[in-house]
Design a protein around this motif. Structure first.
Motif, PDB file in Angstrom:
ATOM      1  N   HIS A  70       0.829  -1.212   0.000  1.00  0.00           N
ATOM      2  CA  HIS A  70       0.000   0.000   0.000  1.00  0.00           C
ATOM      3  C   HIS A  70       0.859   1.255   0.000  1.00  0.00           C
ATOM      4  O   HIS A  70       1.962   1.281   0.546  1.00  0.00           O
ATOM      5  CB  HIS A  70      -1.049   0.008   1.111  1.00  0.00           C
ATOM      6  CG  HIS A  70      -0.519  -0.029   2.505  1.00  0.00           C
ATOM      7  ND1 HIS A  70      -0.218   1.116   3.216  1.00  0.00           N
ATOM      8  CD2 HIS A  70      -0.249  -1.062   3.339  1.00  0.00           C
ATOM      9  CE1 HIS A  70       0.203   0.789   4.426  1.00  0.00           C
ATOM     10  NE2 HIS A  70       0.205  -0.536   4.523  1.00  0.00           N
TER      11      HIS A  70
ATOM     12  N   ASP B 157       6.127   0.384   6.855  1.00  0.00           N
ATOM     13  CA  ASP B 157       4.702   0.197   6.581  1.00  0.00           C
ATOM     14  C   ASP B 157       4.231   1.238   5.583  1.00  0.00           C
ATOM     15  O   ASP B 157       3.849   2.327   5.961  1.00  0.00           O
ATOM     16  CB  ASP B 157       3.924   0.308   7.909  1.00  0.00           C
ATOM     17  CG  ASP B 157       2.456   0.031   7.747  1.00  0.00           C
ATOM     18  OD1 ASP B 157       2.059  -0.499   6.709  1.00  0.00           O
ATOM     19  OD2 ASP B 157       1.692   0.365   8.674  1.00  0.00           O
TER      20      ASP B 157
ATOM     21  N   GLU C  74      -5.157   1.931   2.700  1.00  0.00           N
ATOM     22  CA  GLU C  74      -5.156   0.751   3.573  1.00  0.00           C
ATOM     23  C   GLU C  74      -5.328   1.150   5.024  1.00  0.00           C
ATOM     24  O   GLU C  74      -6.032   0.486   5.789  1.00  0.00           O
ATOM     25  CB  GLU C  74      -3.831  -0.017   3.402  1.00  0.00           C
ATOM     26  CG  GLU C  74      -3.798  -1.386   4.079  1.00  0.00           C
ATOM     27  CD  GLU C  74      -3.318  -1.376   5.521  1.00  0.00           C
ATOM     28  OE1 GLU C  74      -3.432  -2.410   6.194  1.00  0.00           O
ATOM     29  OE2 GLU C  74      -2.836  -0.317   5.992  1.00  0.00           O
TER      30      GLU C  74
ATOM     31  N   GLU D 206       1.504  -7.615   3.042  1.00  0.00           N
ATOM     32  CA  GLU D 206       2.277  -7.389   4.265  1.00  0.00           C
ATOM     33  C   GLU D 206       1.630  -8.158   5.416  1.00  0.00           C
ATOM     34  O   GLU D 206       0.574  -8.746   5.265  1.00  0.00           O
ATOM     35  CB  GLU D 206       2.267  -5.891   4.593  1.00  0.00           C
ATOM     36  CG  GLU D 206       0.831  -5.408   4.851  1.00  0.00           C
ATOM     37  CD  GLU D 206       0.730  -3.988   5.356  1.00  0.00           C
ATOM     38  OE1 GLU D 206       1.723  -3.419   5.802  1.00  0.00           O
ATOM     39  OE2 GLU D 206      -0.383  -3.446   5.293  1.00  0.00           O
TER      40      GLU D 206
HETATM   41 ZN   LIG Z   1       0.427  -1.515   6.387  1.00  0.00          ZN
END
Ligand SMILES: [Zn+2]
Length: 499
Positions: free
Chosen positions: A122, A173, A207, A235
């Motif tokens: 993402h 992330d 996300e 992920e």
């Molecule tokens: Zn994530």
């Protein structure tokens, strides 16, 4: 009565010996589930790759809690950056923009009749600061203002490289995944490679706030086109050196399922009035009692199928005591559950959790408020449903004056993906080939990922990135080791090359 005693002893001894034999046999039978794989050849990753990751972090693609403060500019910027940094991918793969900012690439395979593989990531990130009220509270309570953007050692969107690490929001992330995939695909295209089966790359842009405009739309599009993926990769899992108690070797956690998500608002309305003459029960009393009852009646702990799979894979690699316990769960389950329940992280893998997060009532010190509300967040274990959670809450609270209302975002727990599938085997082989010392195990992801939206696209959904104990996930000082990032490139390279 010496005769009787000796026969009692004899019987007991026989039982113990028999039990020991069963335990030993089960322990022996639970052999290693690790694939024997030849180490993969070394793969040089261009030093430019880490710079590309750093540049990608400079686009502040924040998913804000309040949709009104969404800034589209960085998303457009990141899209252009990907197009010019990966010209082969941009020109040779079919690219579609979905929901304005999400990206879907299609790489035709040599055999278009084979089921495709879908790699996900993402593009958005969480804000670098926690909500202002939370930061103010933390400061006032002396918990430190860890979350202040100004407290980052490096500005969150500067994309600084120092000490062998790339710093910034999104480093872990999840831009490491997106850039890791793009680098691998670009390199394979430069080598003239074409995958044997079709490959899709799907990068959502929301996300962090549920994926409604991104992953949901991409999944819908694929479904409309009748595309059924062999497996989906997202992920969720990592490699850990210290998060699995009793394990000396590094463990690669491959998510085969994720928990569901539900928030319930508990609301009580009772006539208010002047605080000089309170009735026997106020709205606050009723709500407080409901919350206490609920917390005192937790969901039953259980070893759900993904956690069973975790123990089956890990057990044979562990020291004798744990190996014996994991191989004989028919006997040791209560002890295993007790050990896991002791930590919040372990507990979260054993049951549906109950977390009160918001409490609201009252506006003046001498007025009885006519309303009291609380929000409770639940993370649902695979095998249970949001309806069952709601029924449990009603039964535990046992008070009809407490009304329940569901939060806006509800997600049922995922299906549990097989470890026998082509996809799991391909992922496990690639991990073992790159990190021969690592134990690969399936596990349950307790958070949520965009892959939850792809259950109609594939029944084989896996969640993993080859990053070792990442730092700063949804926190300050998010950063990634260049060596970890390069392993992400290698992982995607070999996964695609060996399809
Ligand atoms: Zn994530």
């Amino acid at each position: 009565m010496p005769v009787k005693r000796s026969s009692w002893w004899g019987g007991a001894l026989g039982l113990v010996t028999g039990l020991a034999a069963v335990l030993a046999w089960n322990t022996h039978r639970a052999g290693s589930k690790q694939l024997a794989v030849a180490p993969l050849p070394g793969l040089a990753v261009s030093p430019l790759a880490a710079q590309h990751l750093a540049q990608a972090l400079q686009f502040a693609t924040v998913s804000p809690e309040d949709p009104a403060s969404f800034d589209p500019q960085p998303f457009a910027g990141l899209q252009q950056f990907l197009a010019r940094t990966y010209p082969l991918t941009d020109s040779l793969l079919r690219k579609e923009v979905v929901g304005k900012y999400s990206l879907l690439y299609h790489w035709p395979g040599r055999d278009s009749t084979l089921a495709p593989v879908l790699l996900m990531g993402h593009l958005d990130v969480v804000p670098p600061e926690k909500p202002r009220r939370q930061v103010e509270l933390e400061v006032r309570l002396g918990h430190g203002a860890k979350a202040l953007a100004s407290n980052w050692q490096e500005p969150p969107f500067a994309g600084v490289i120092k000490n062998g690490e790339v710093w910034g929001r999104g480093a872990v992330d999840d831009k490491v995944t997106v850039i890791g995939i793009m680098e691998a695909v670009e390199q394979l295209l430069a080598e003239g490679y074409q995958p044997p089966r079709p490959v899709y790359l799907a990068f959502g842009h929301d996300e962090e706030i549920g994926g409604r405009e991104g992953a949901v739309q991409i999944a819908k599009l694929l479904q409309q086109r009748g595309i059924h993926a062999e497996f989906v990769m997202d992920e969720g899992g990592i490699i850990t050196h210290d998060k699995v108690p009793g394990m000396a070797r590094p463990v690669a956690l491959v998510g085969i399922a994720e928990k569901g998500y539900l928030s319930l608002e508990l609301q009580v309305e009772l006539p208010g009035g002047h605080s000089s003459m309170p009735g026997a029960e106020t709205a606050i009393d009723v709500l407080a009692r409901a919350l206490v009852r609920l917390r005192e009646q937790p969901f039953a702990a259980q070893v759900s199928p993904p956690v069973q799979a975790f123990m089956d894979h890990l057990g044979p690699e562990m020291p004798l005591g744990q190996r014996l316990a994991f191989a004989n769960r028919w006997l040791f389950n209560p002890f295993i559950i007790k050990a896991y329940e002791a930590s919040p992280a372990g507990n979260a893998t054993m049951r549906t959790t109950i977390a009160p997060t918001i409490l609201e009532s009252g506006f003046k010190d001498n007025v009885l408020p006519p309303e009291a509300k609380a929000t409770v967040n639940f993370r649902i274990l695979p095998g249970q449903t949001a309806d069952e959670v709601e029924a449990h809450v009603r039964a535990a609270v046992a008070d009809e004056r407490v009304k329940l209302k569901r939060g806006r975002f509800v997600s049922e727990p995922s299906e549990v993906s097989s470890t026998q599938s082509y996809g799991y085997q391909a992922i496990a082989k690639t991990i073992r080939g790159l990190f021969p010392q690592t134990v690969v195990t399936p596990y349950l992801v307790v958070g949520g990922t965009d892959s939850r939206h792809y259950r109609q696209v594939s029944e084989h959904i896996y969640r993993f990135m080859p990053v070792v104990d990442p730092i700063g996930f949804h926190d300050v000082d998010e950063r990634i080791k260049i060596s970890d990032f390069e392993n992400c490139v290698r992982f995607n390279y070999w996964l695609l090359k060996n399809l």
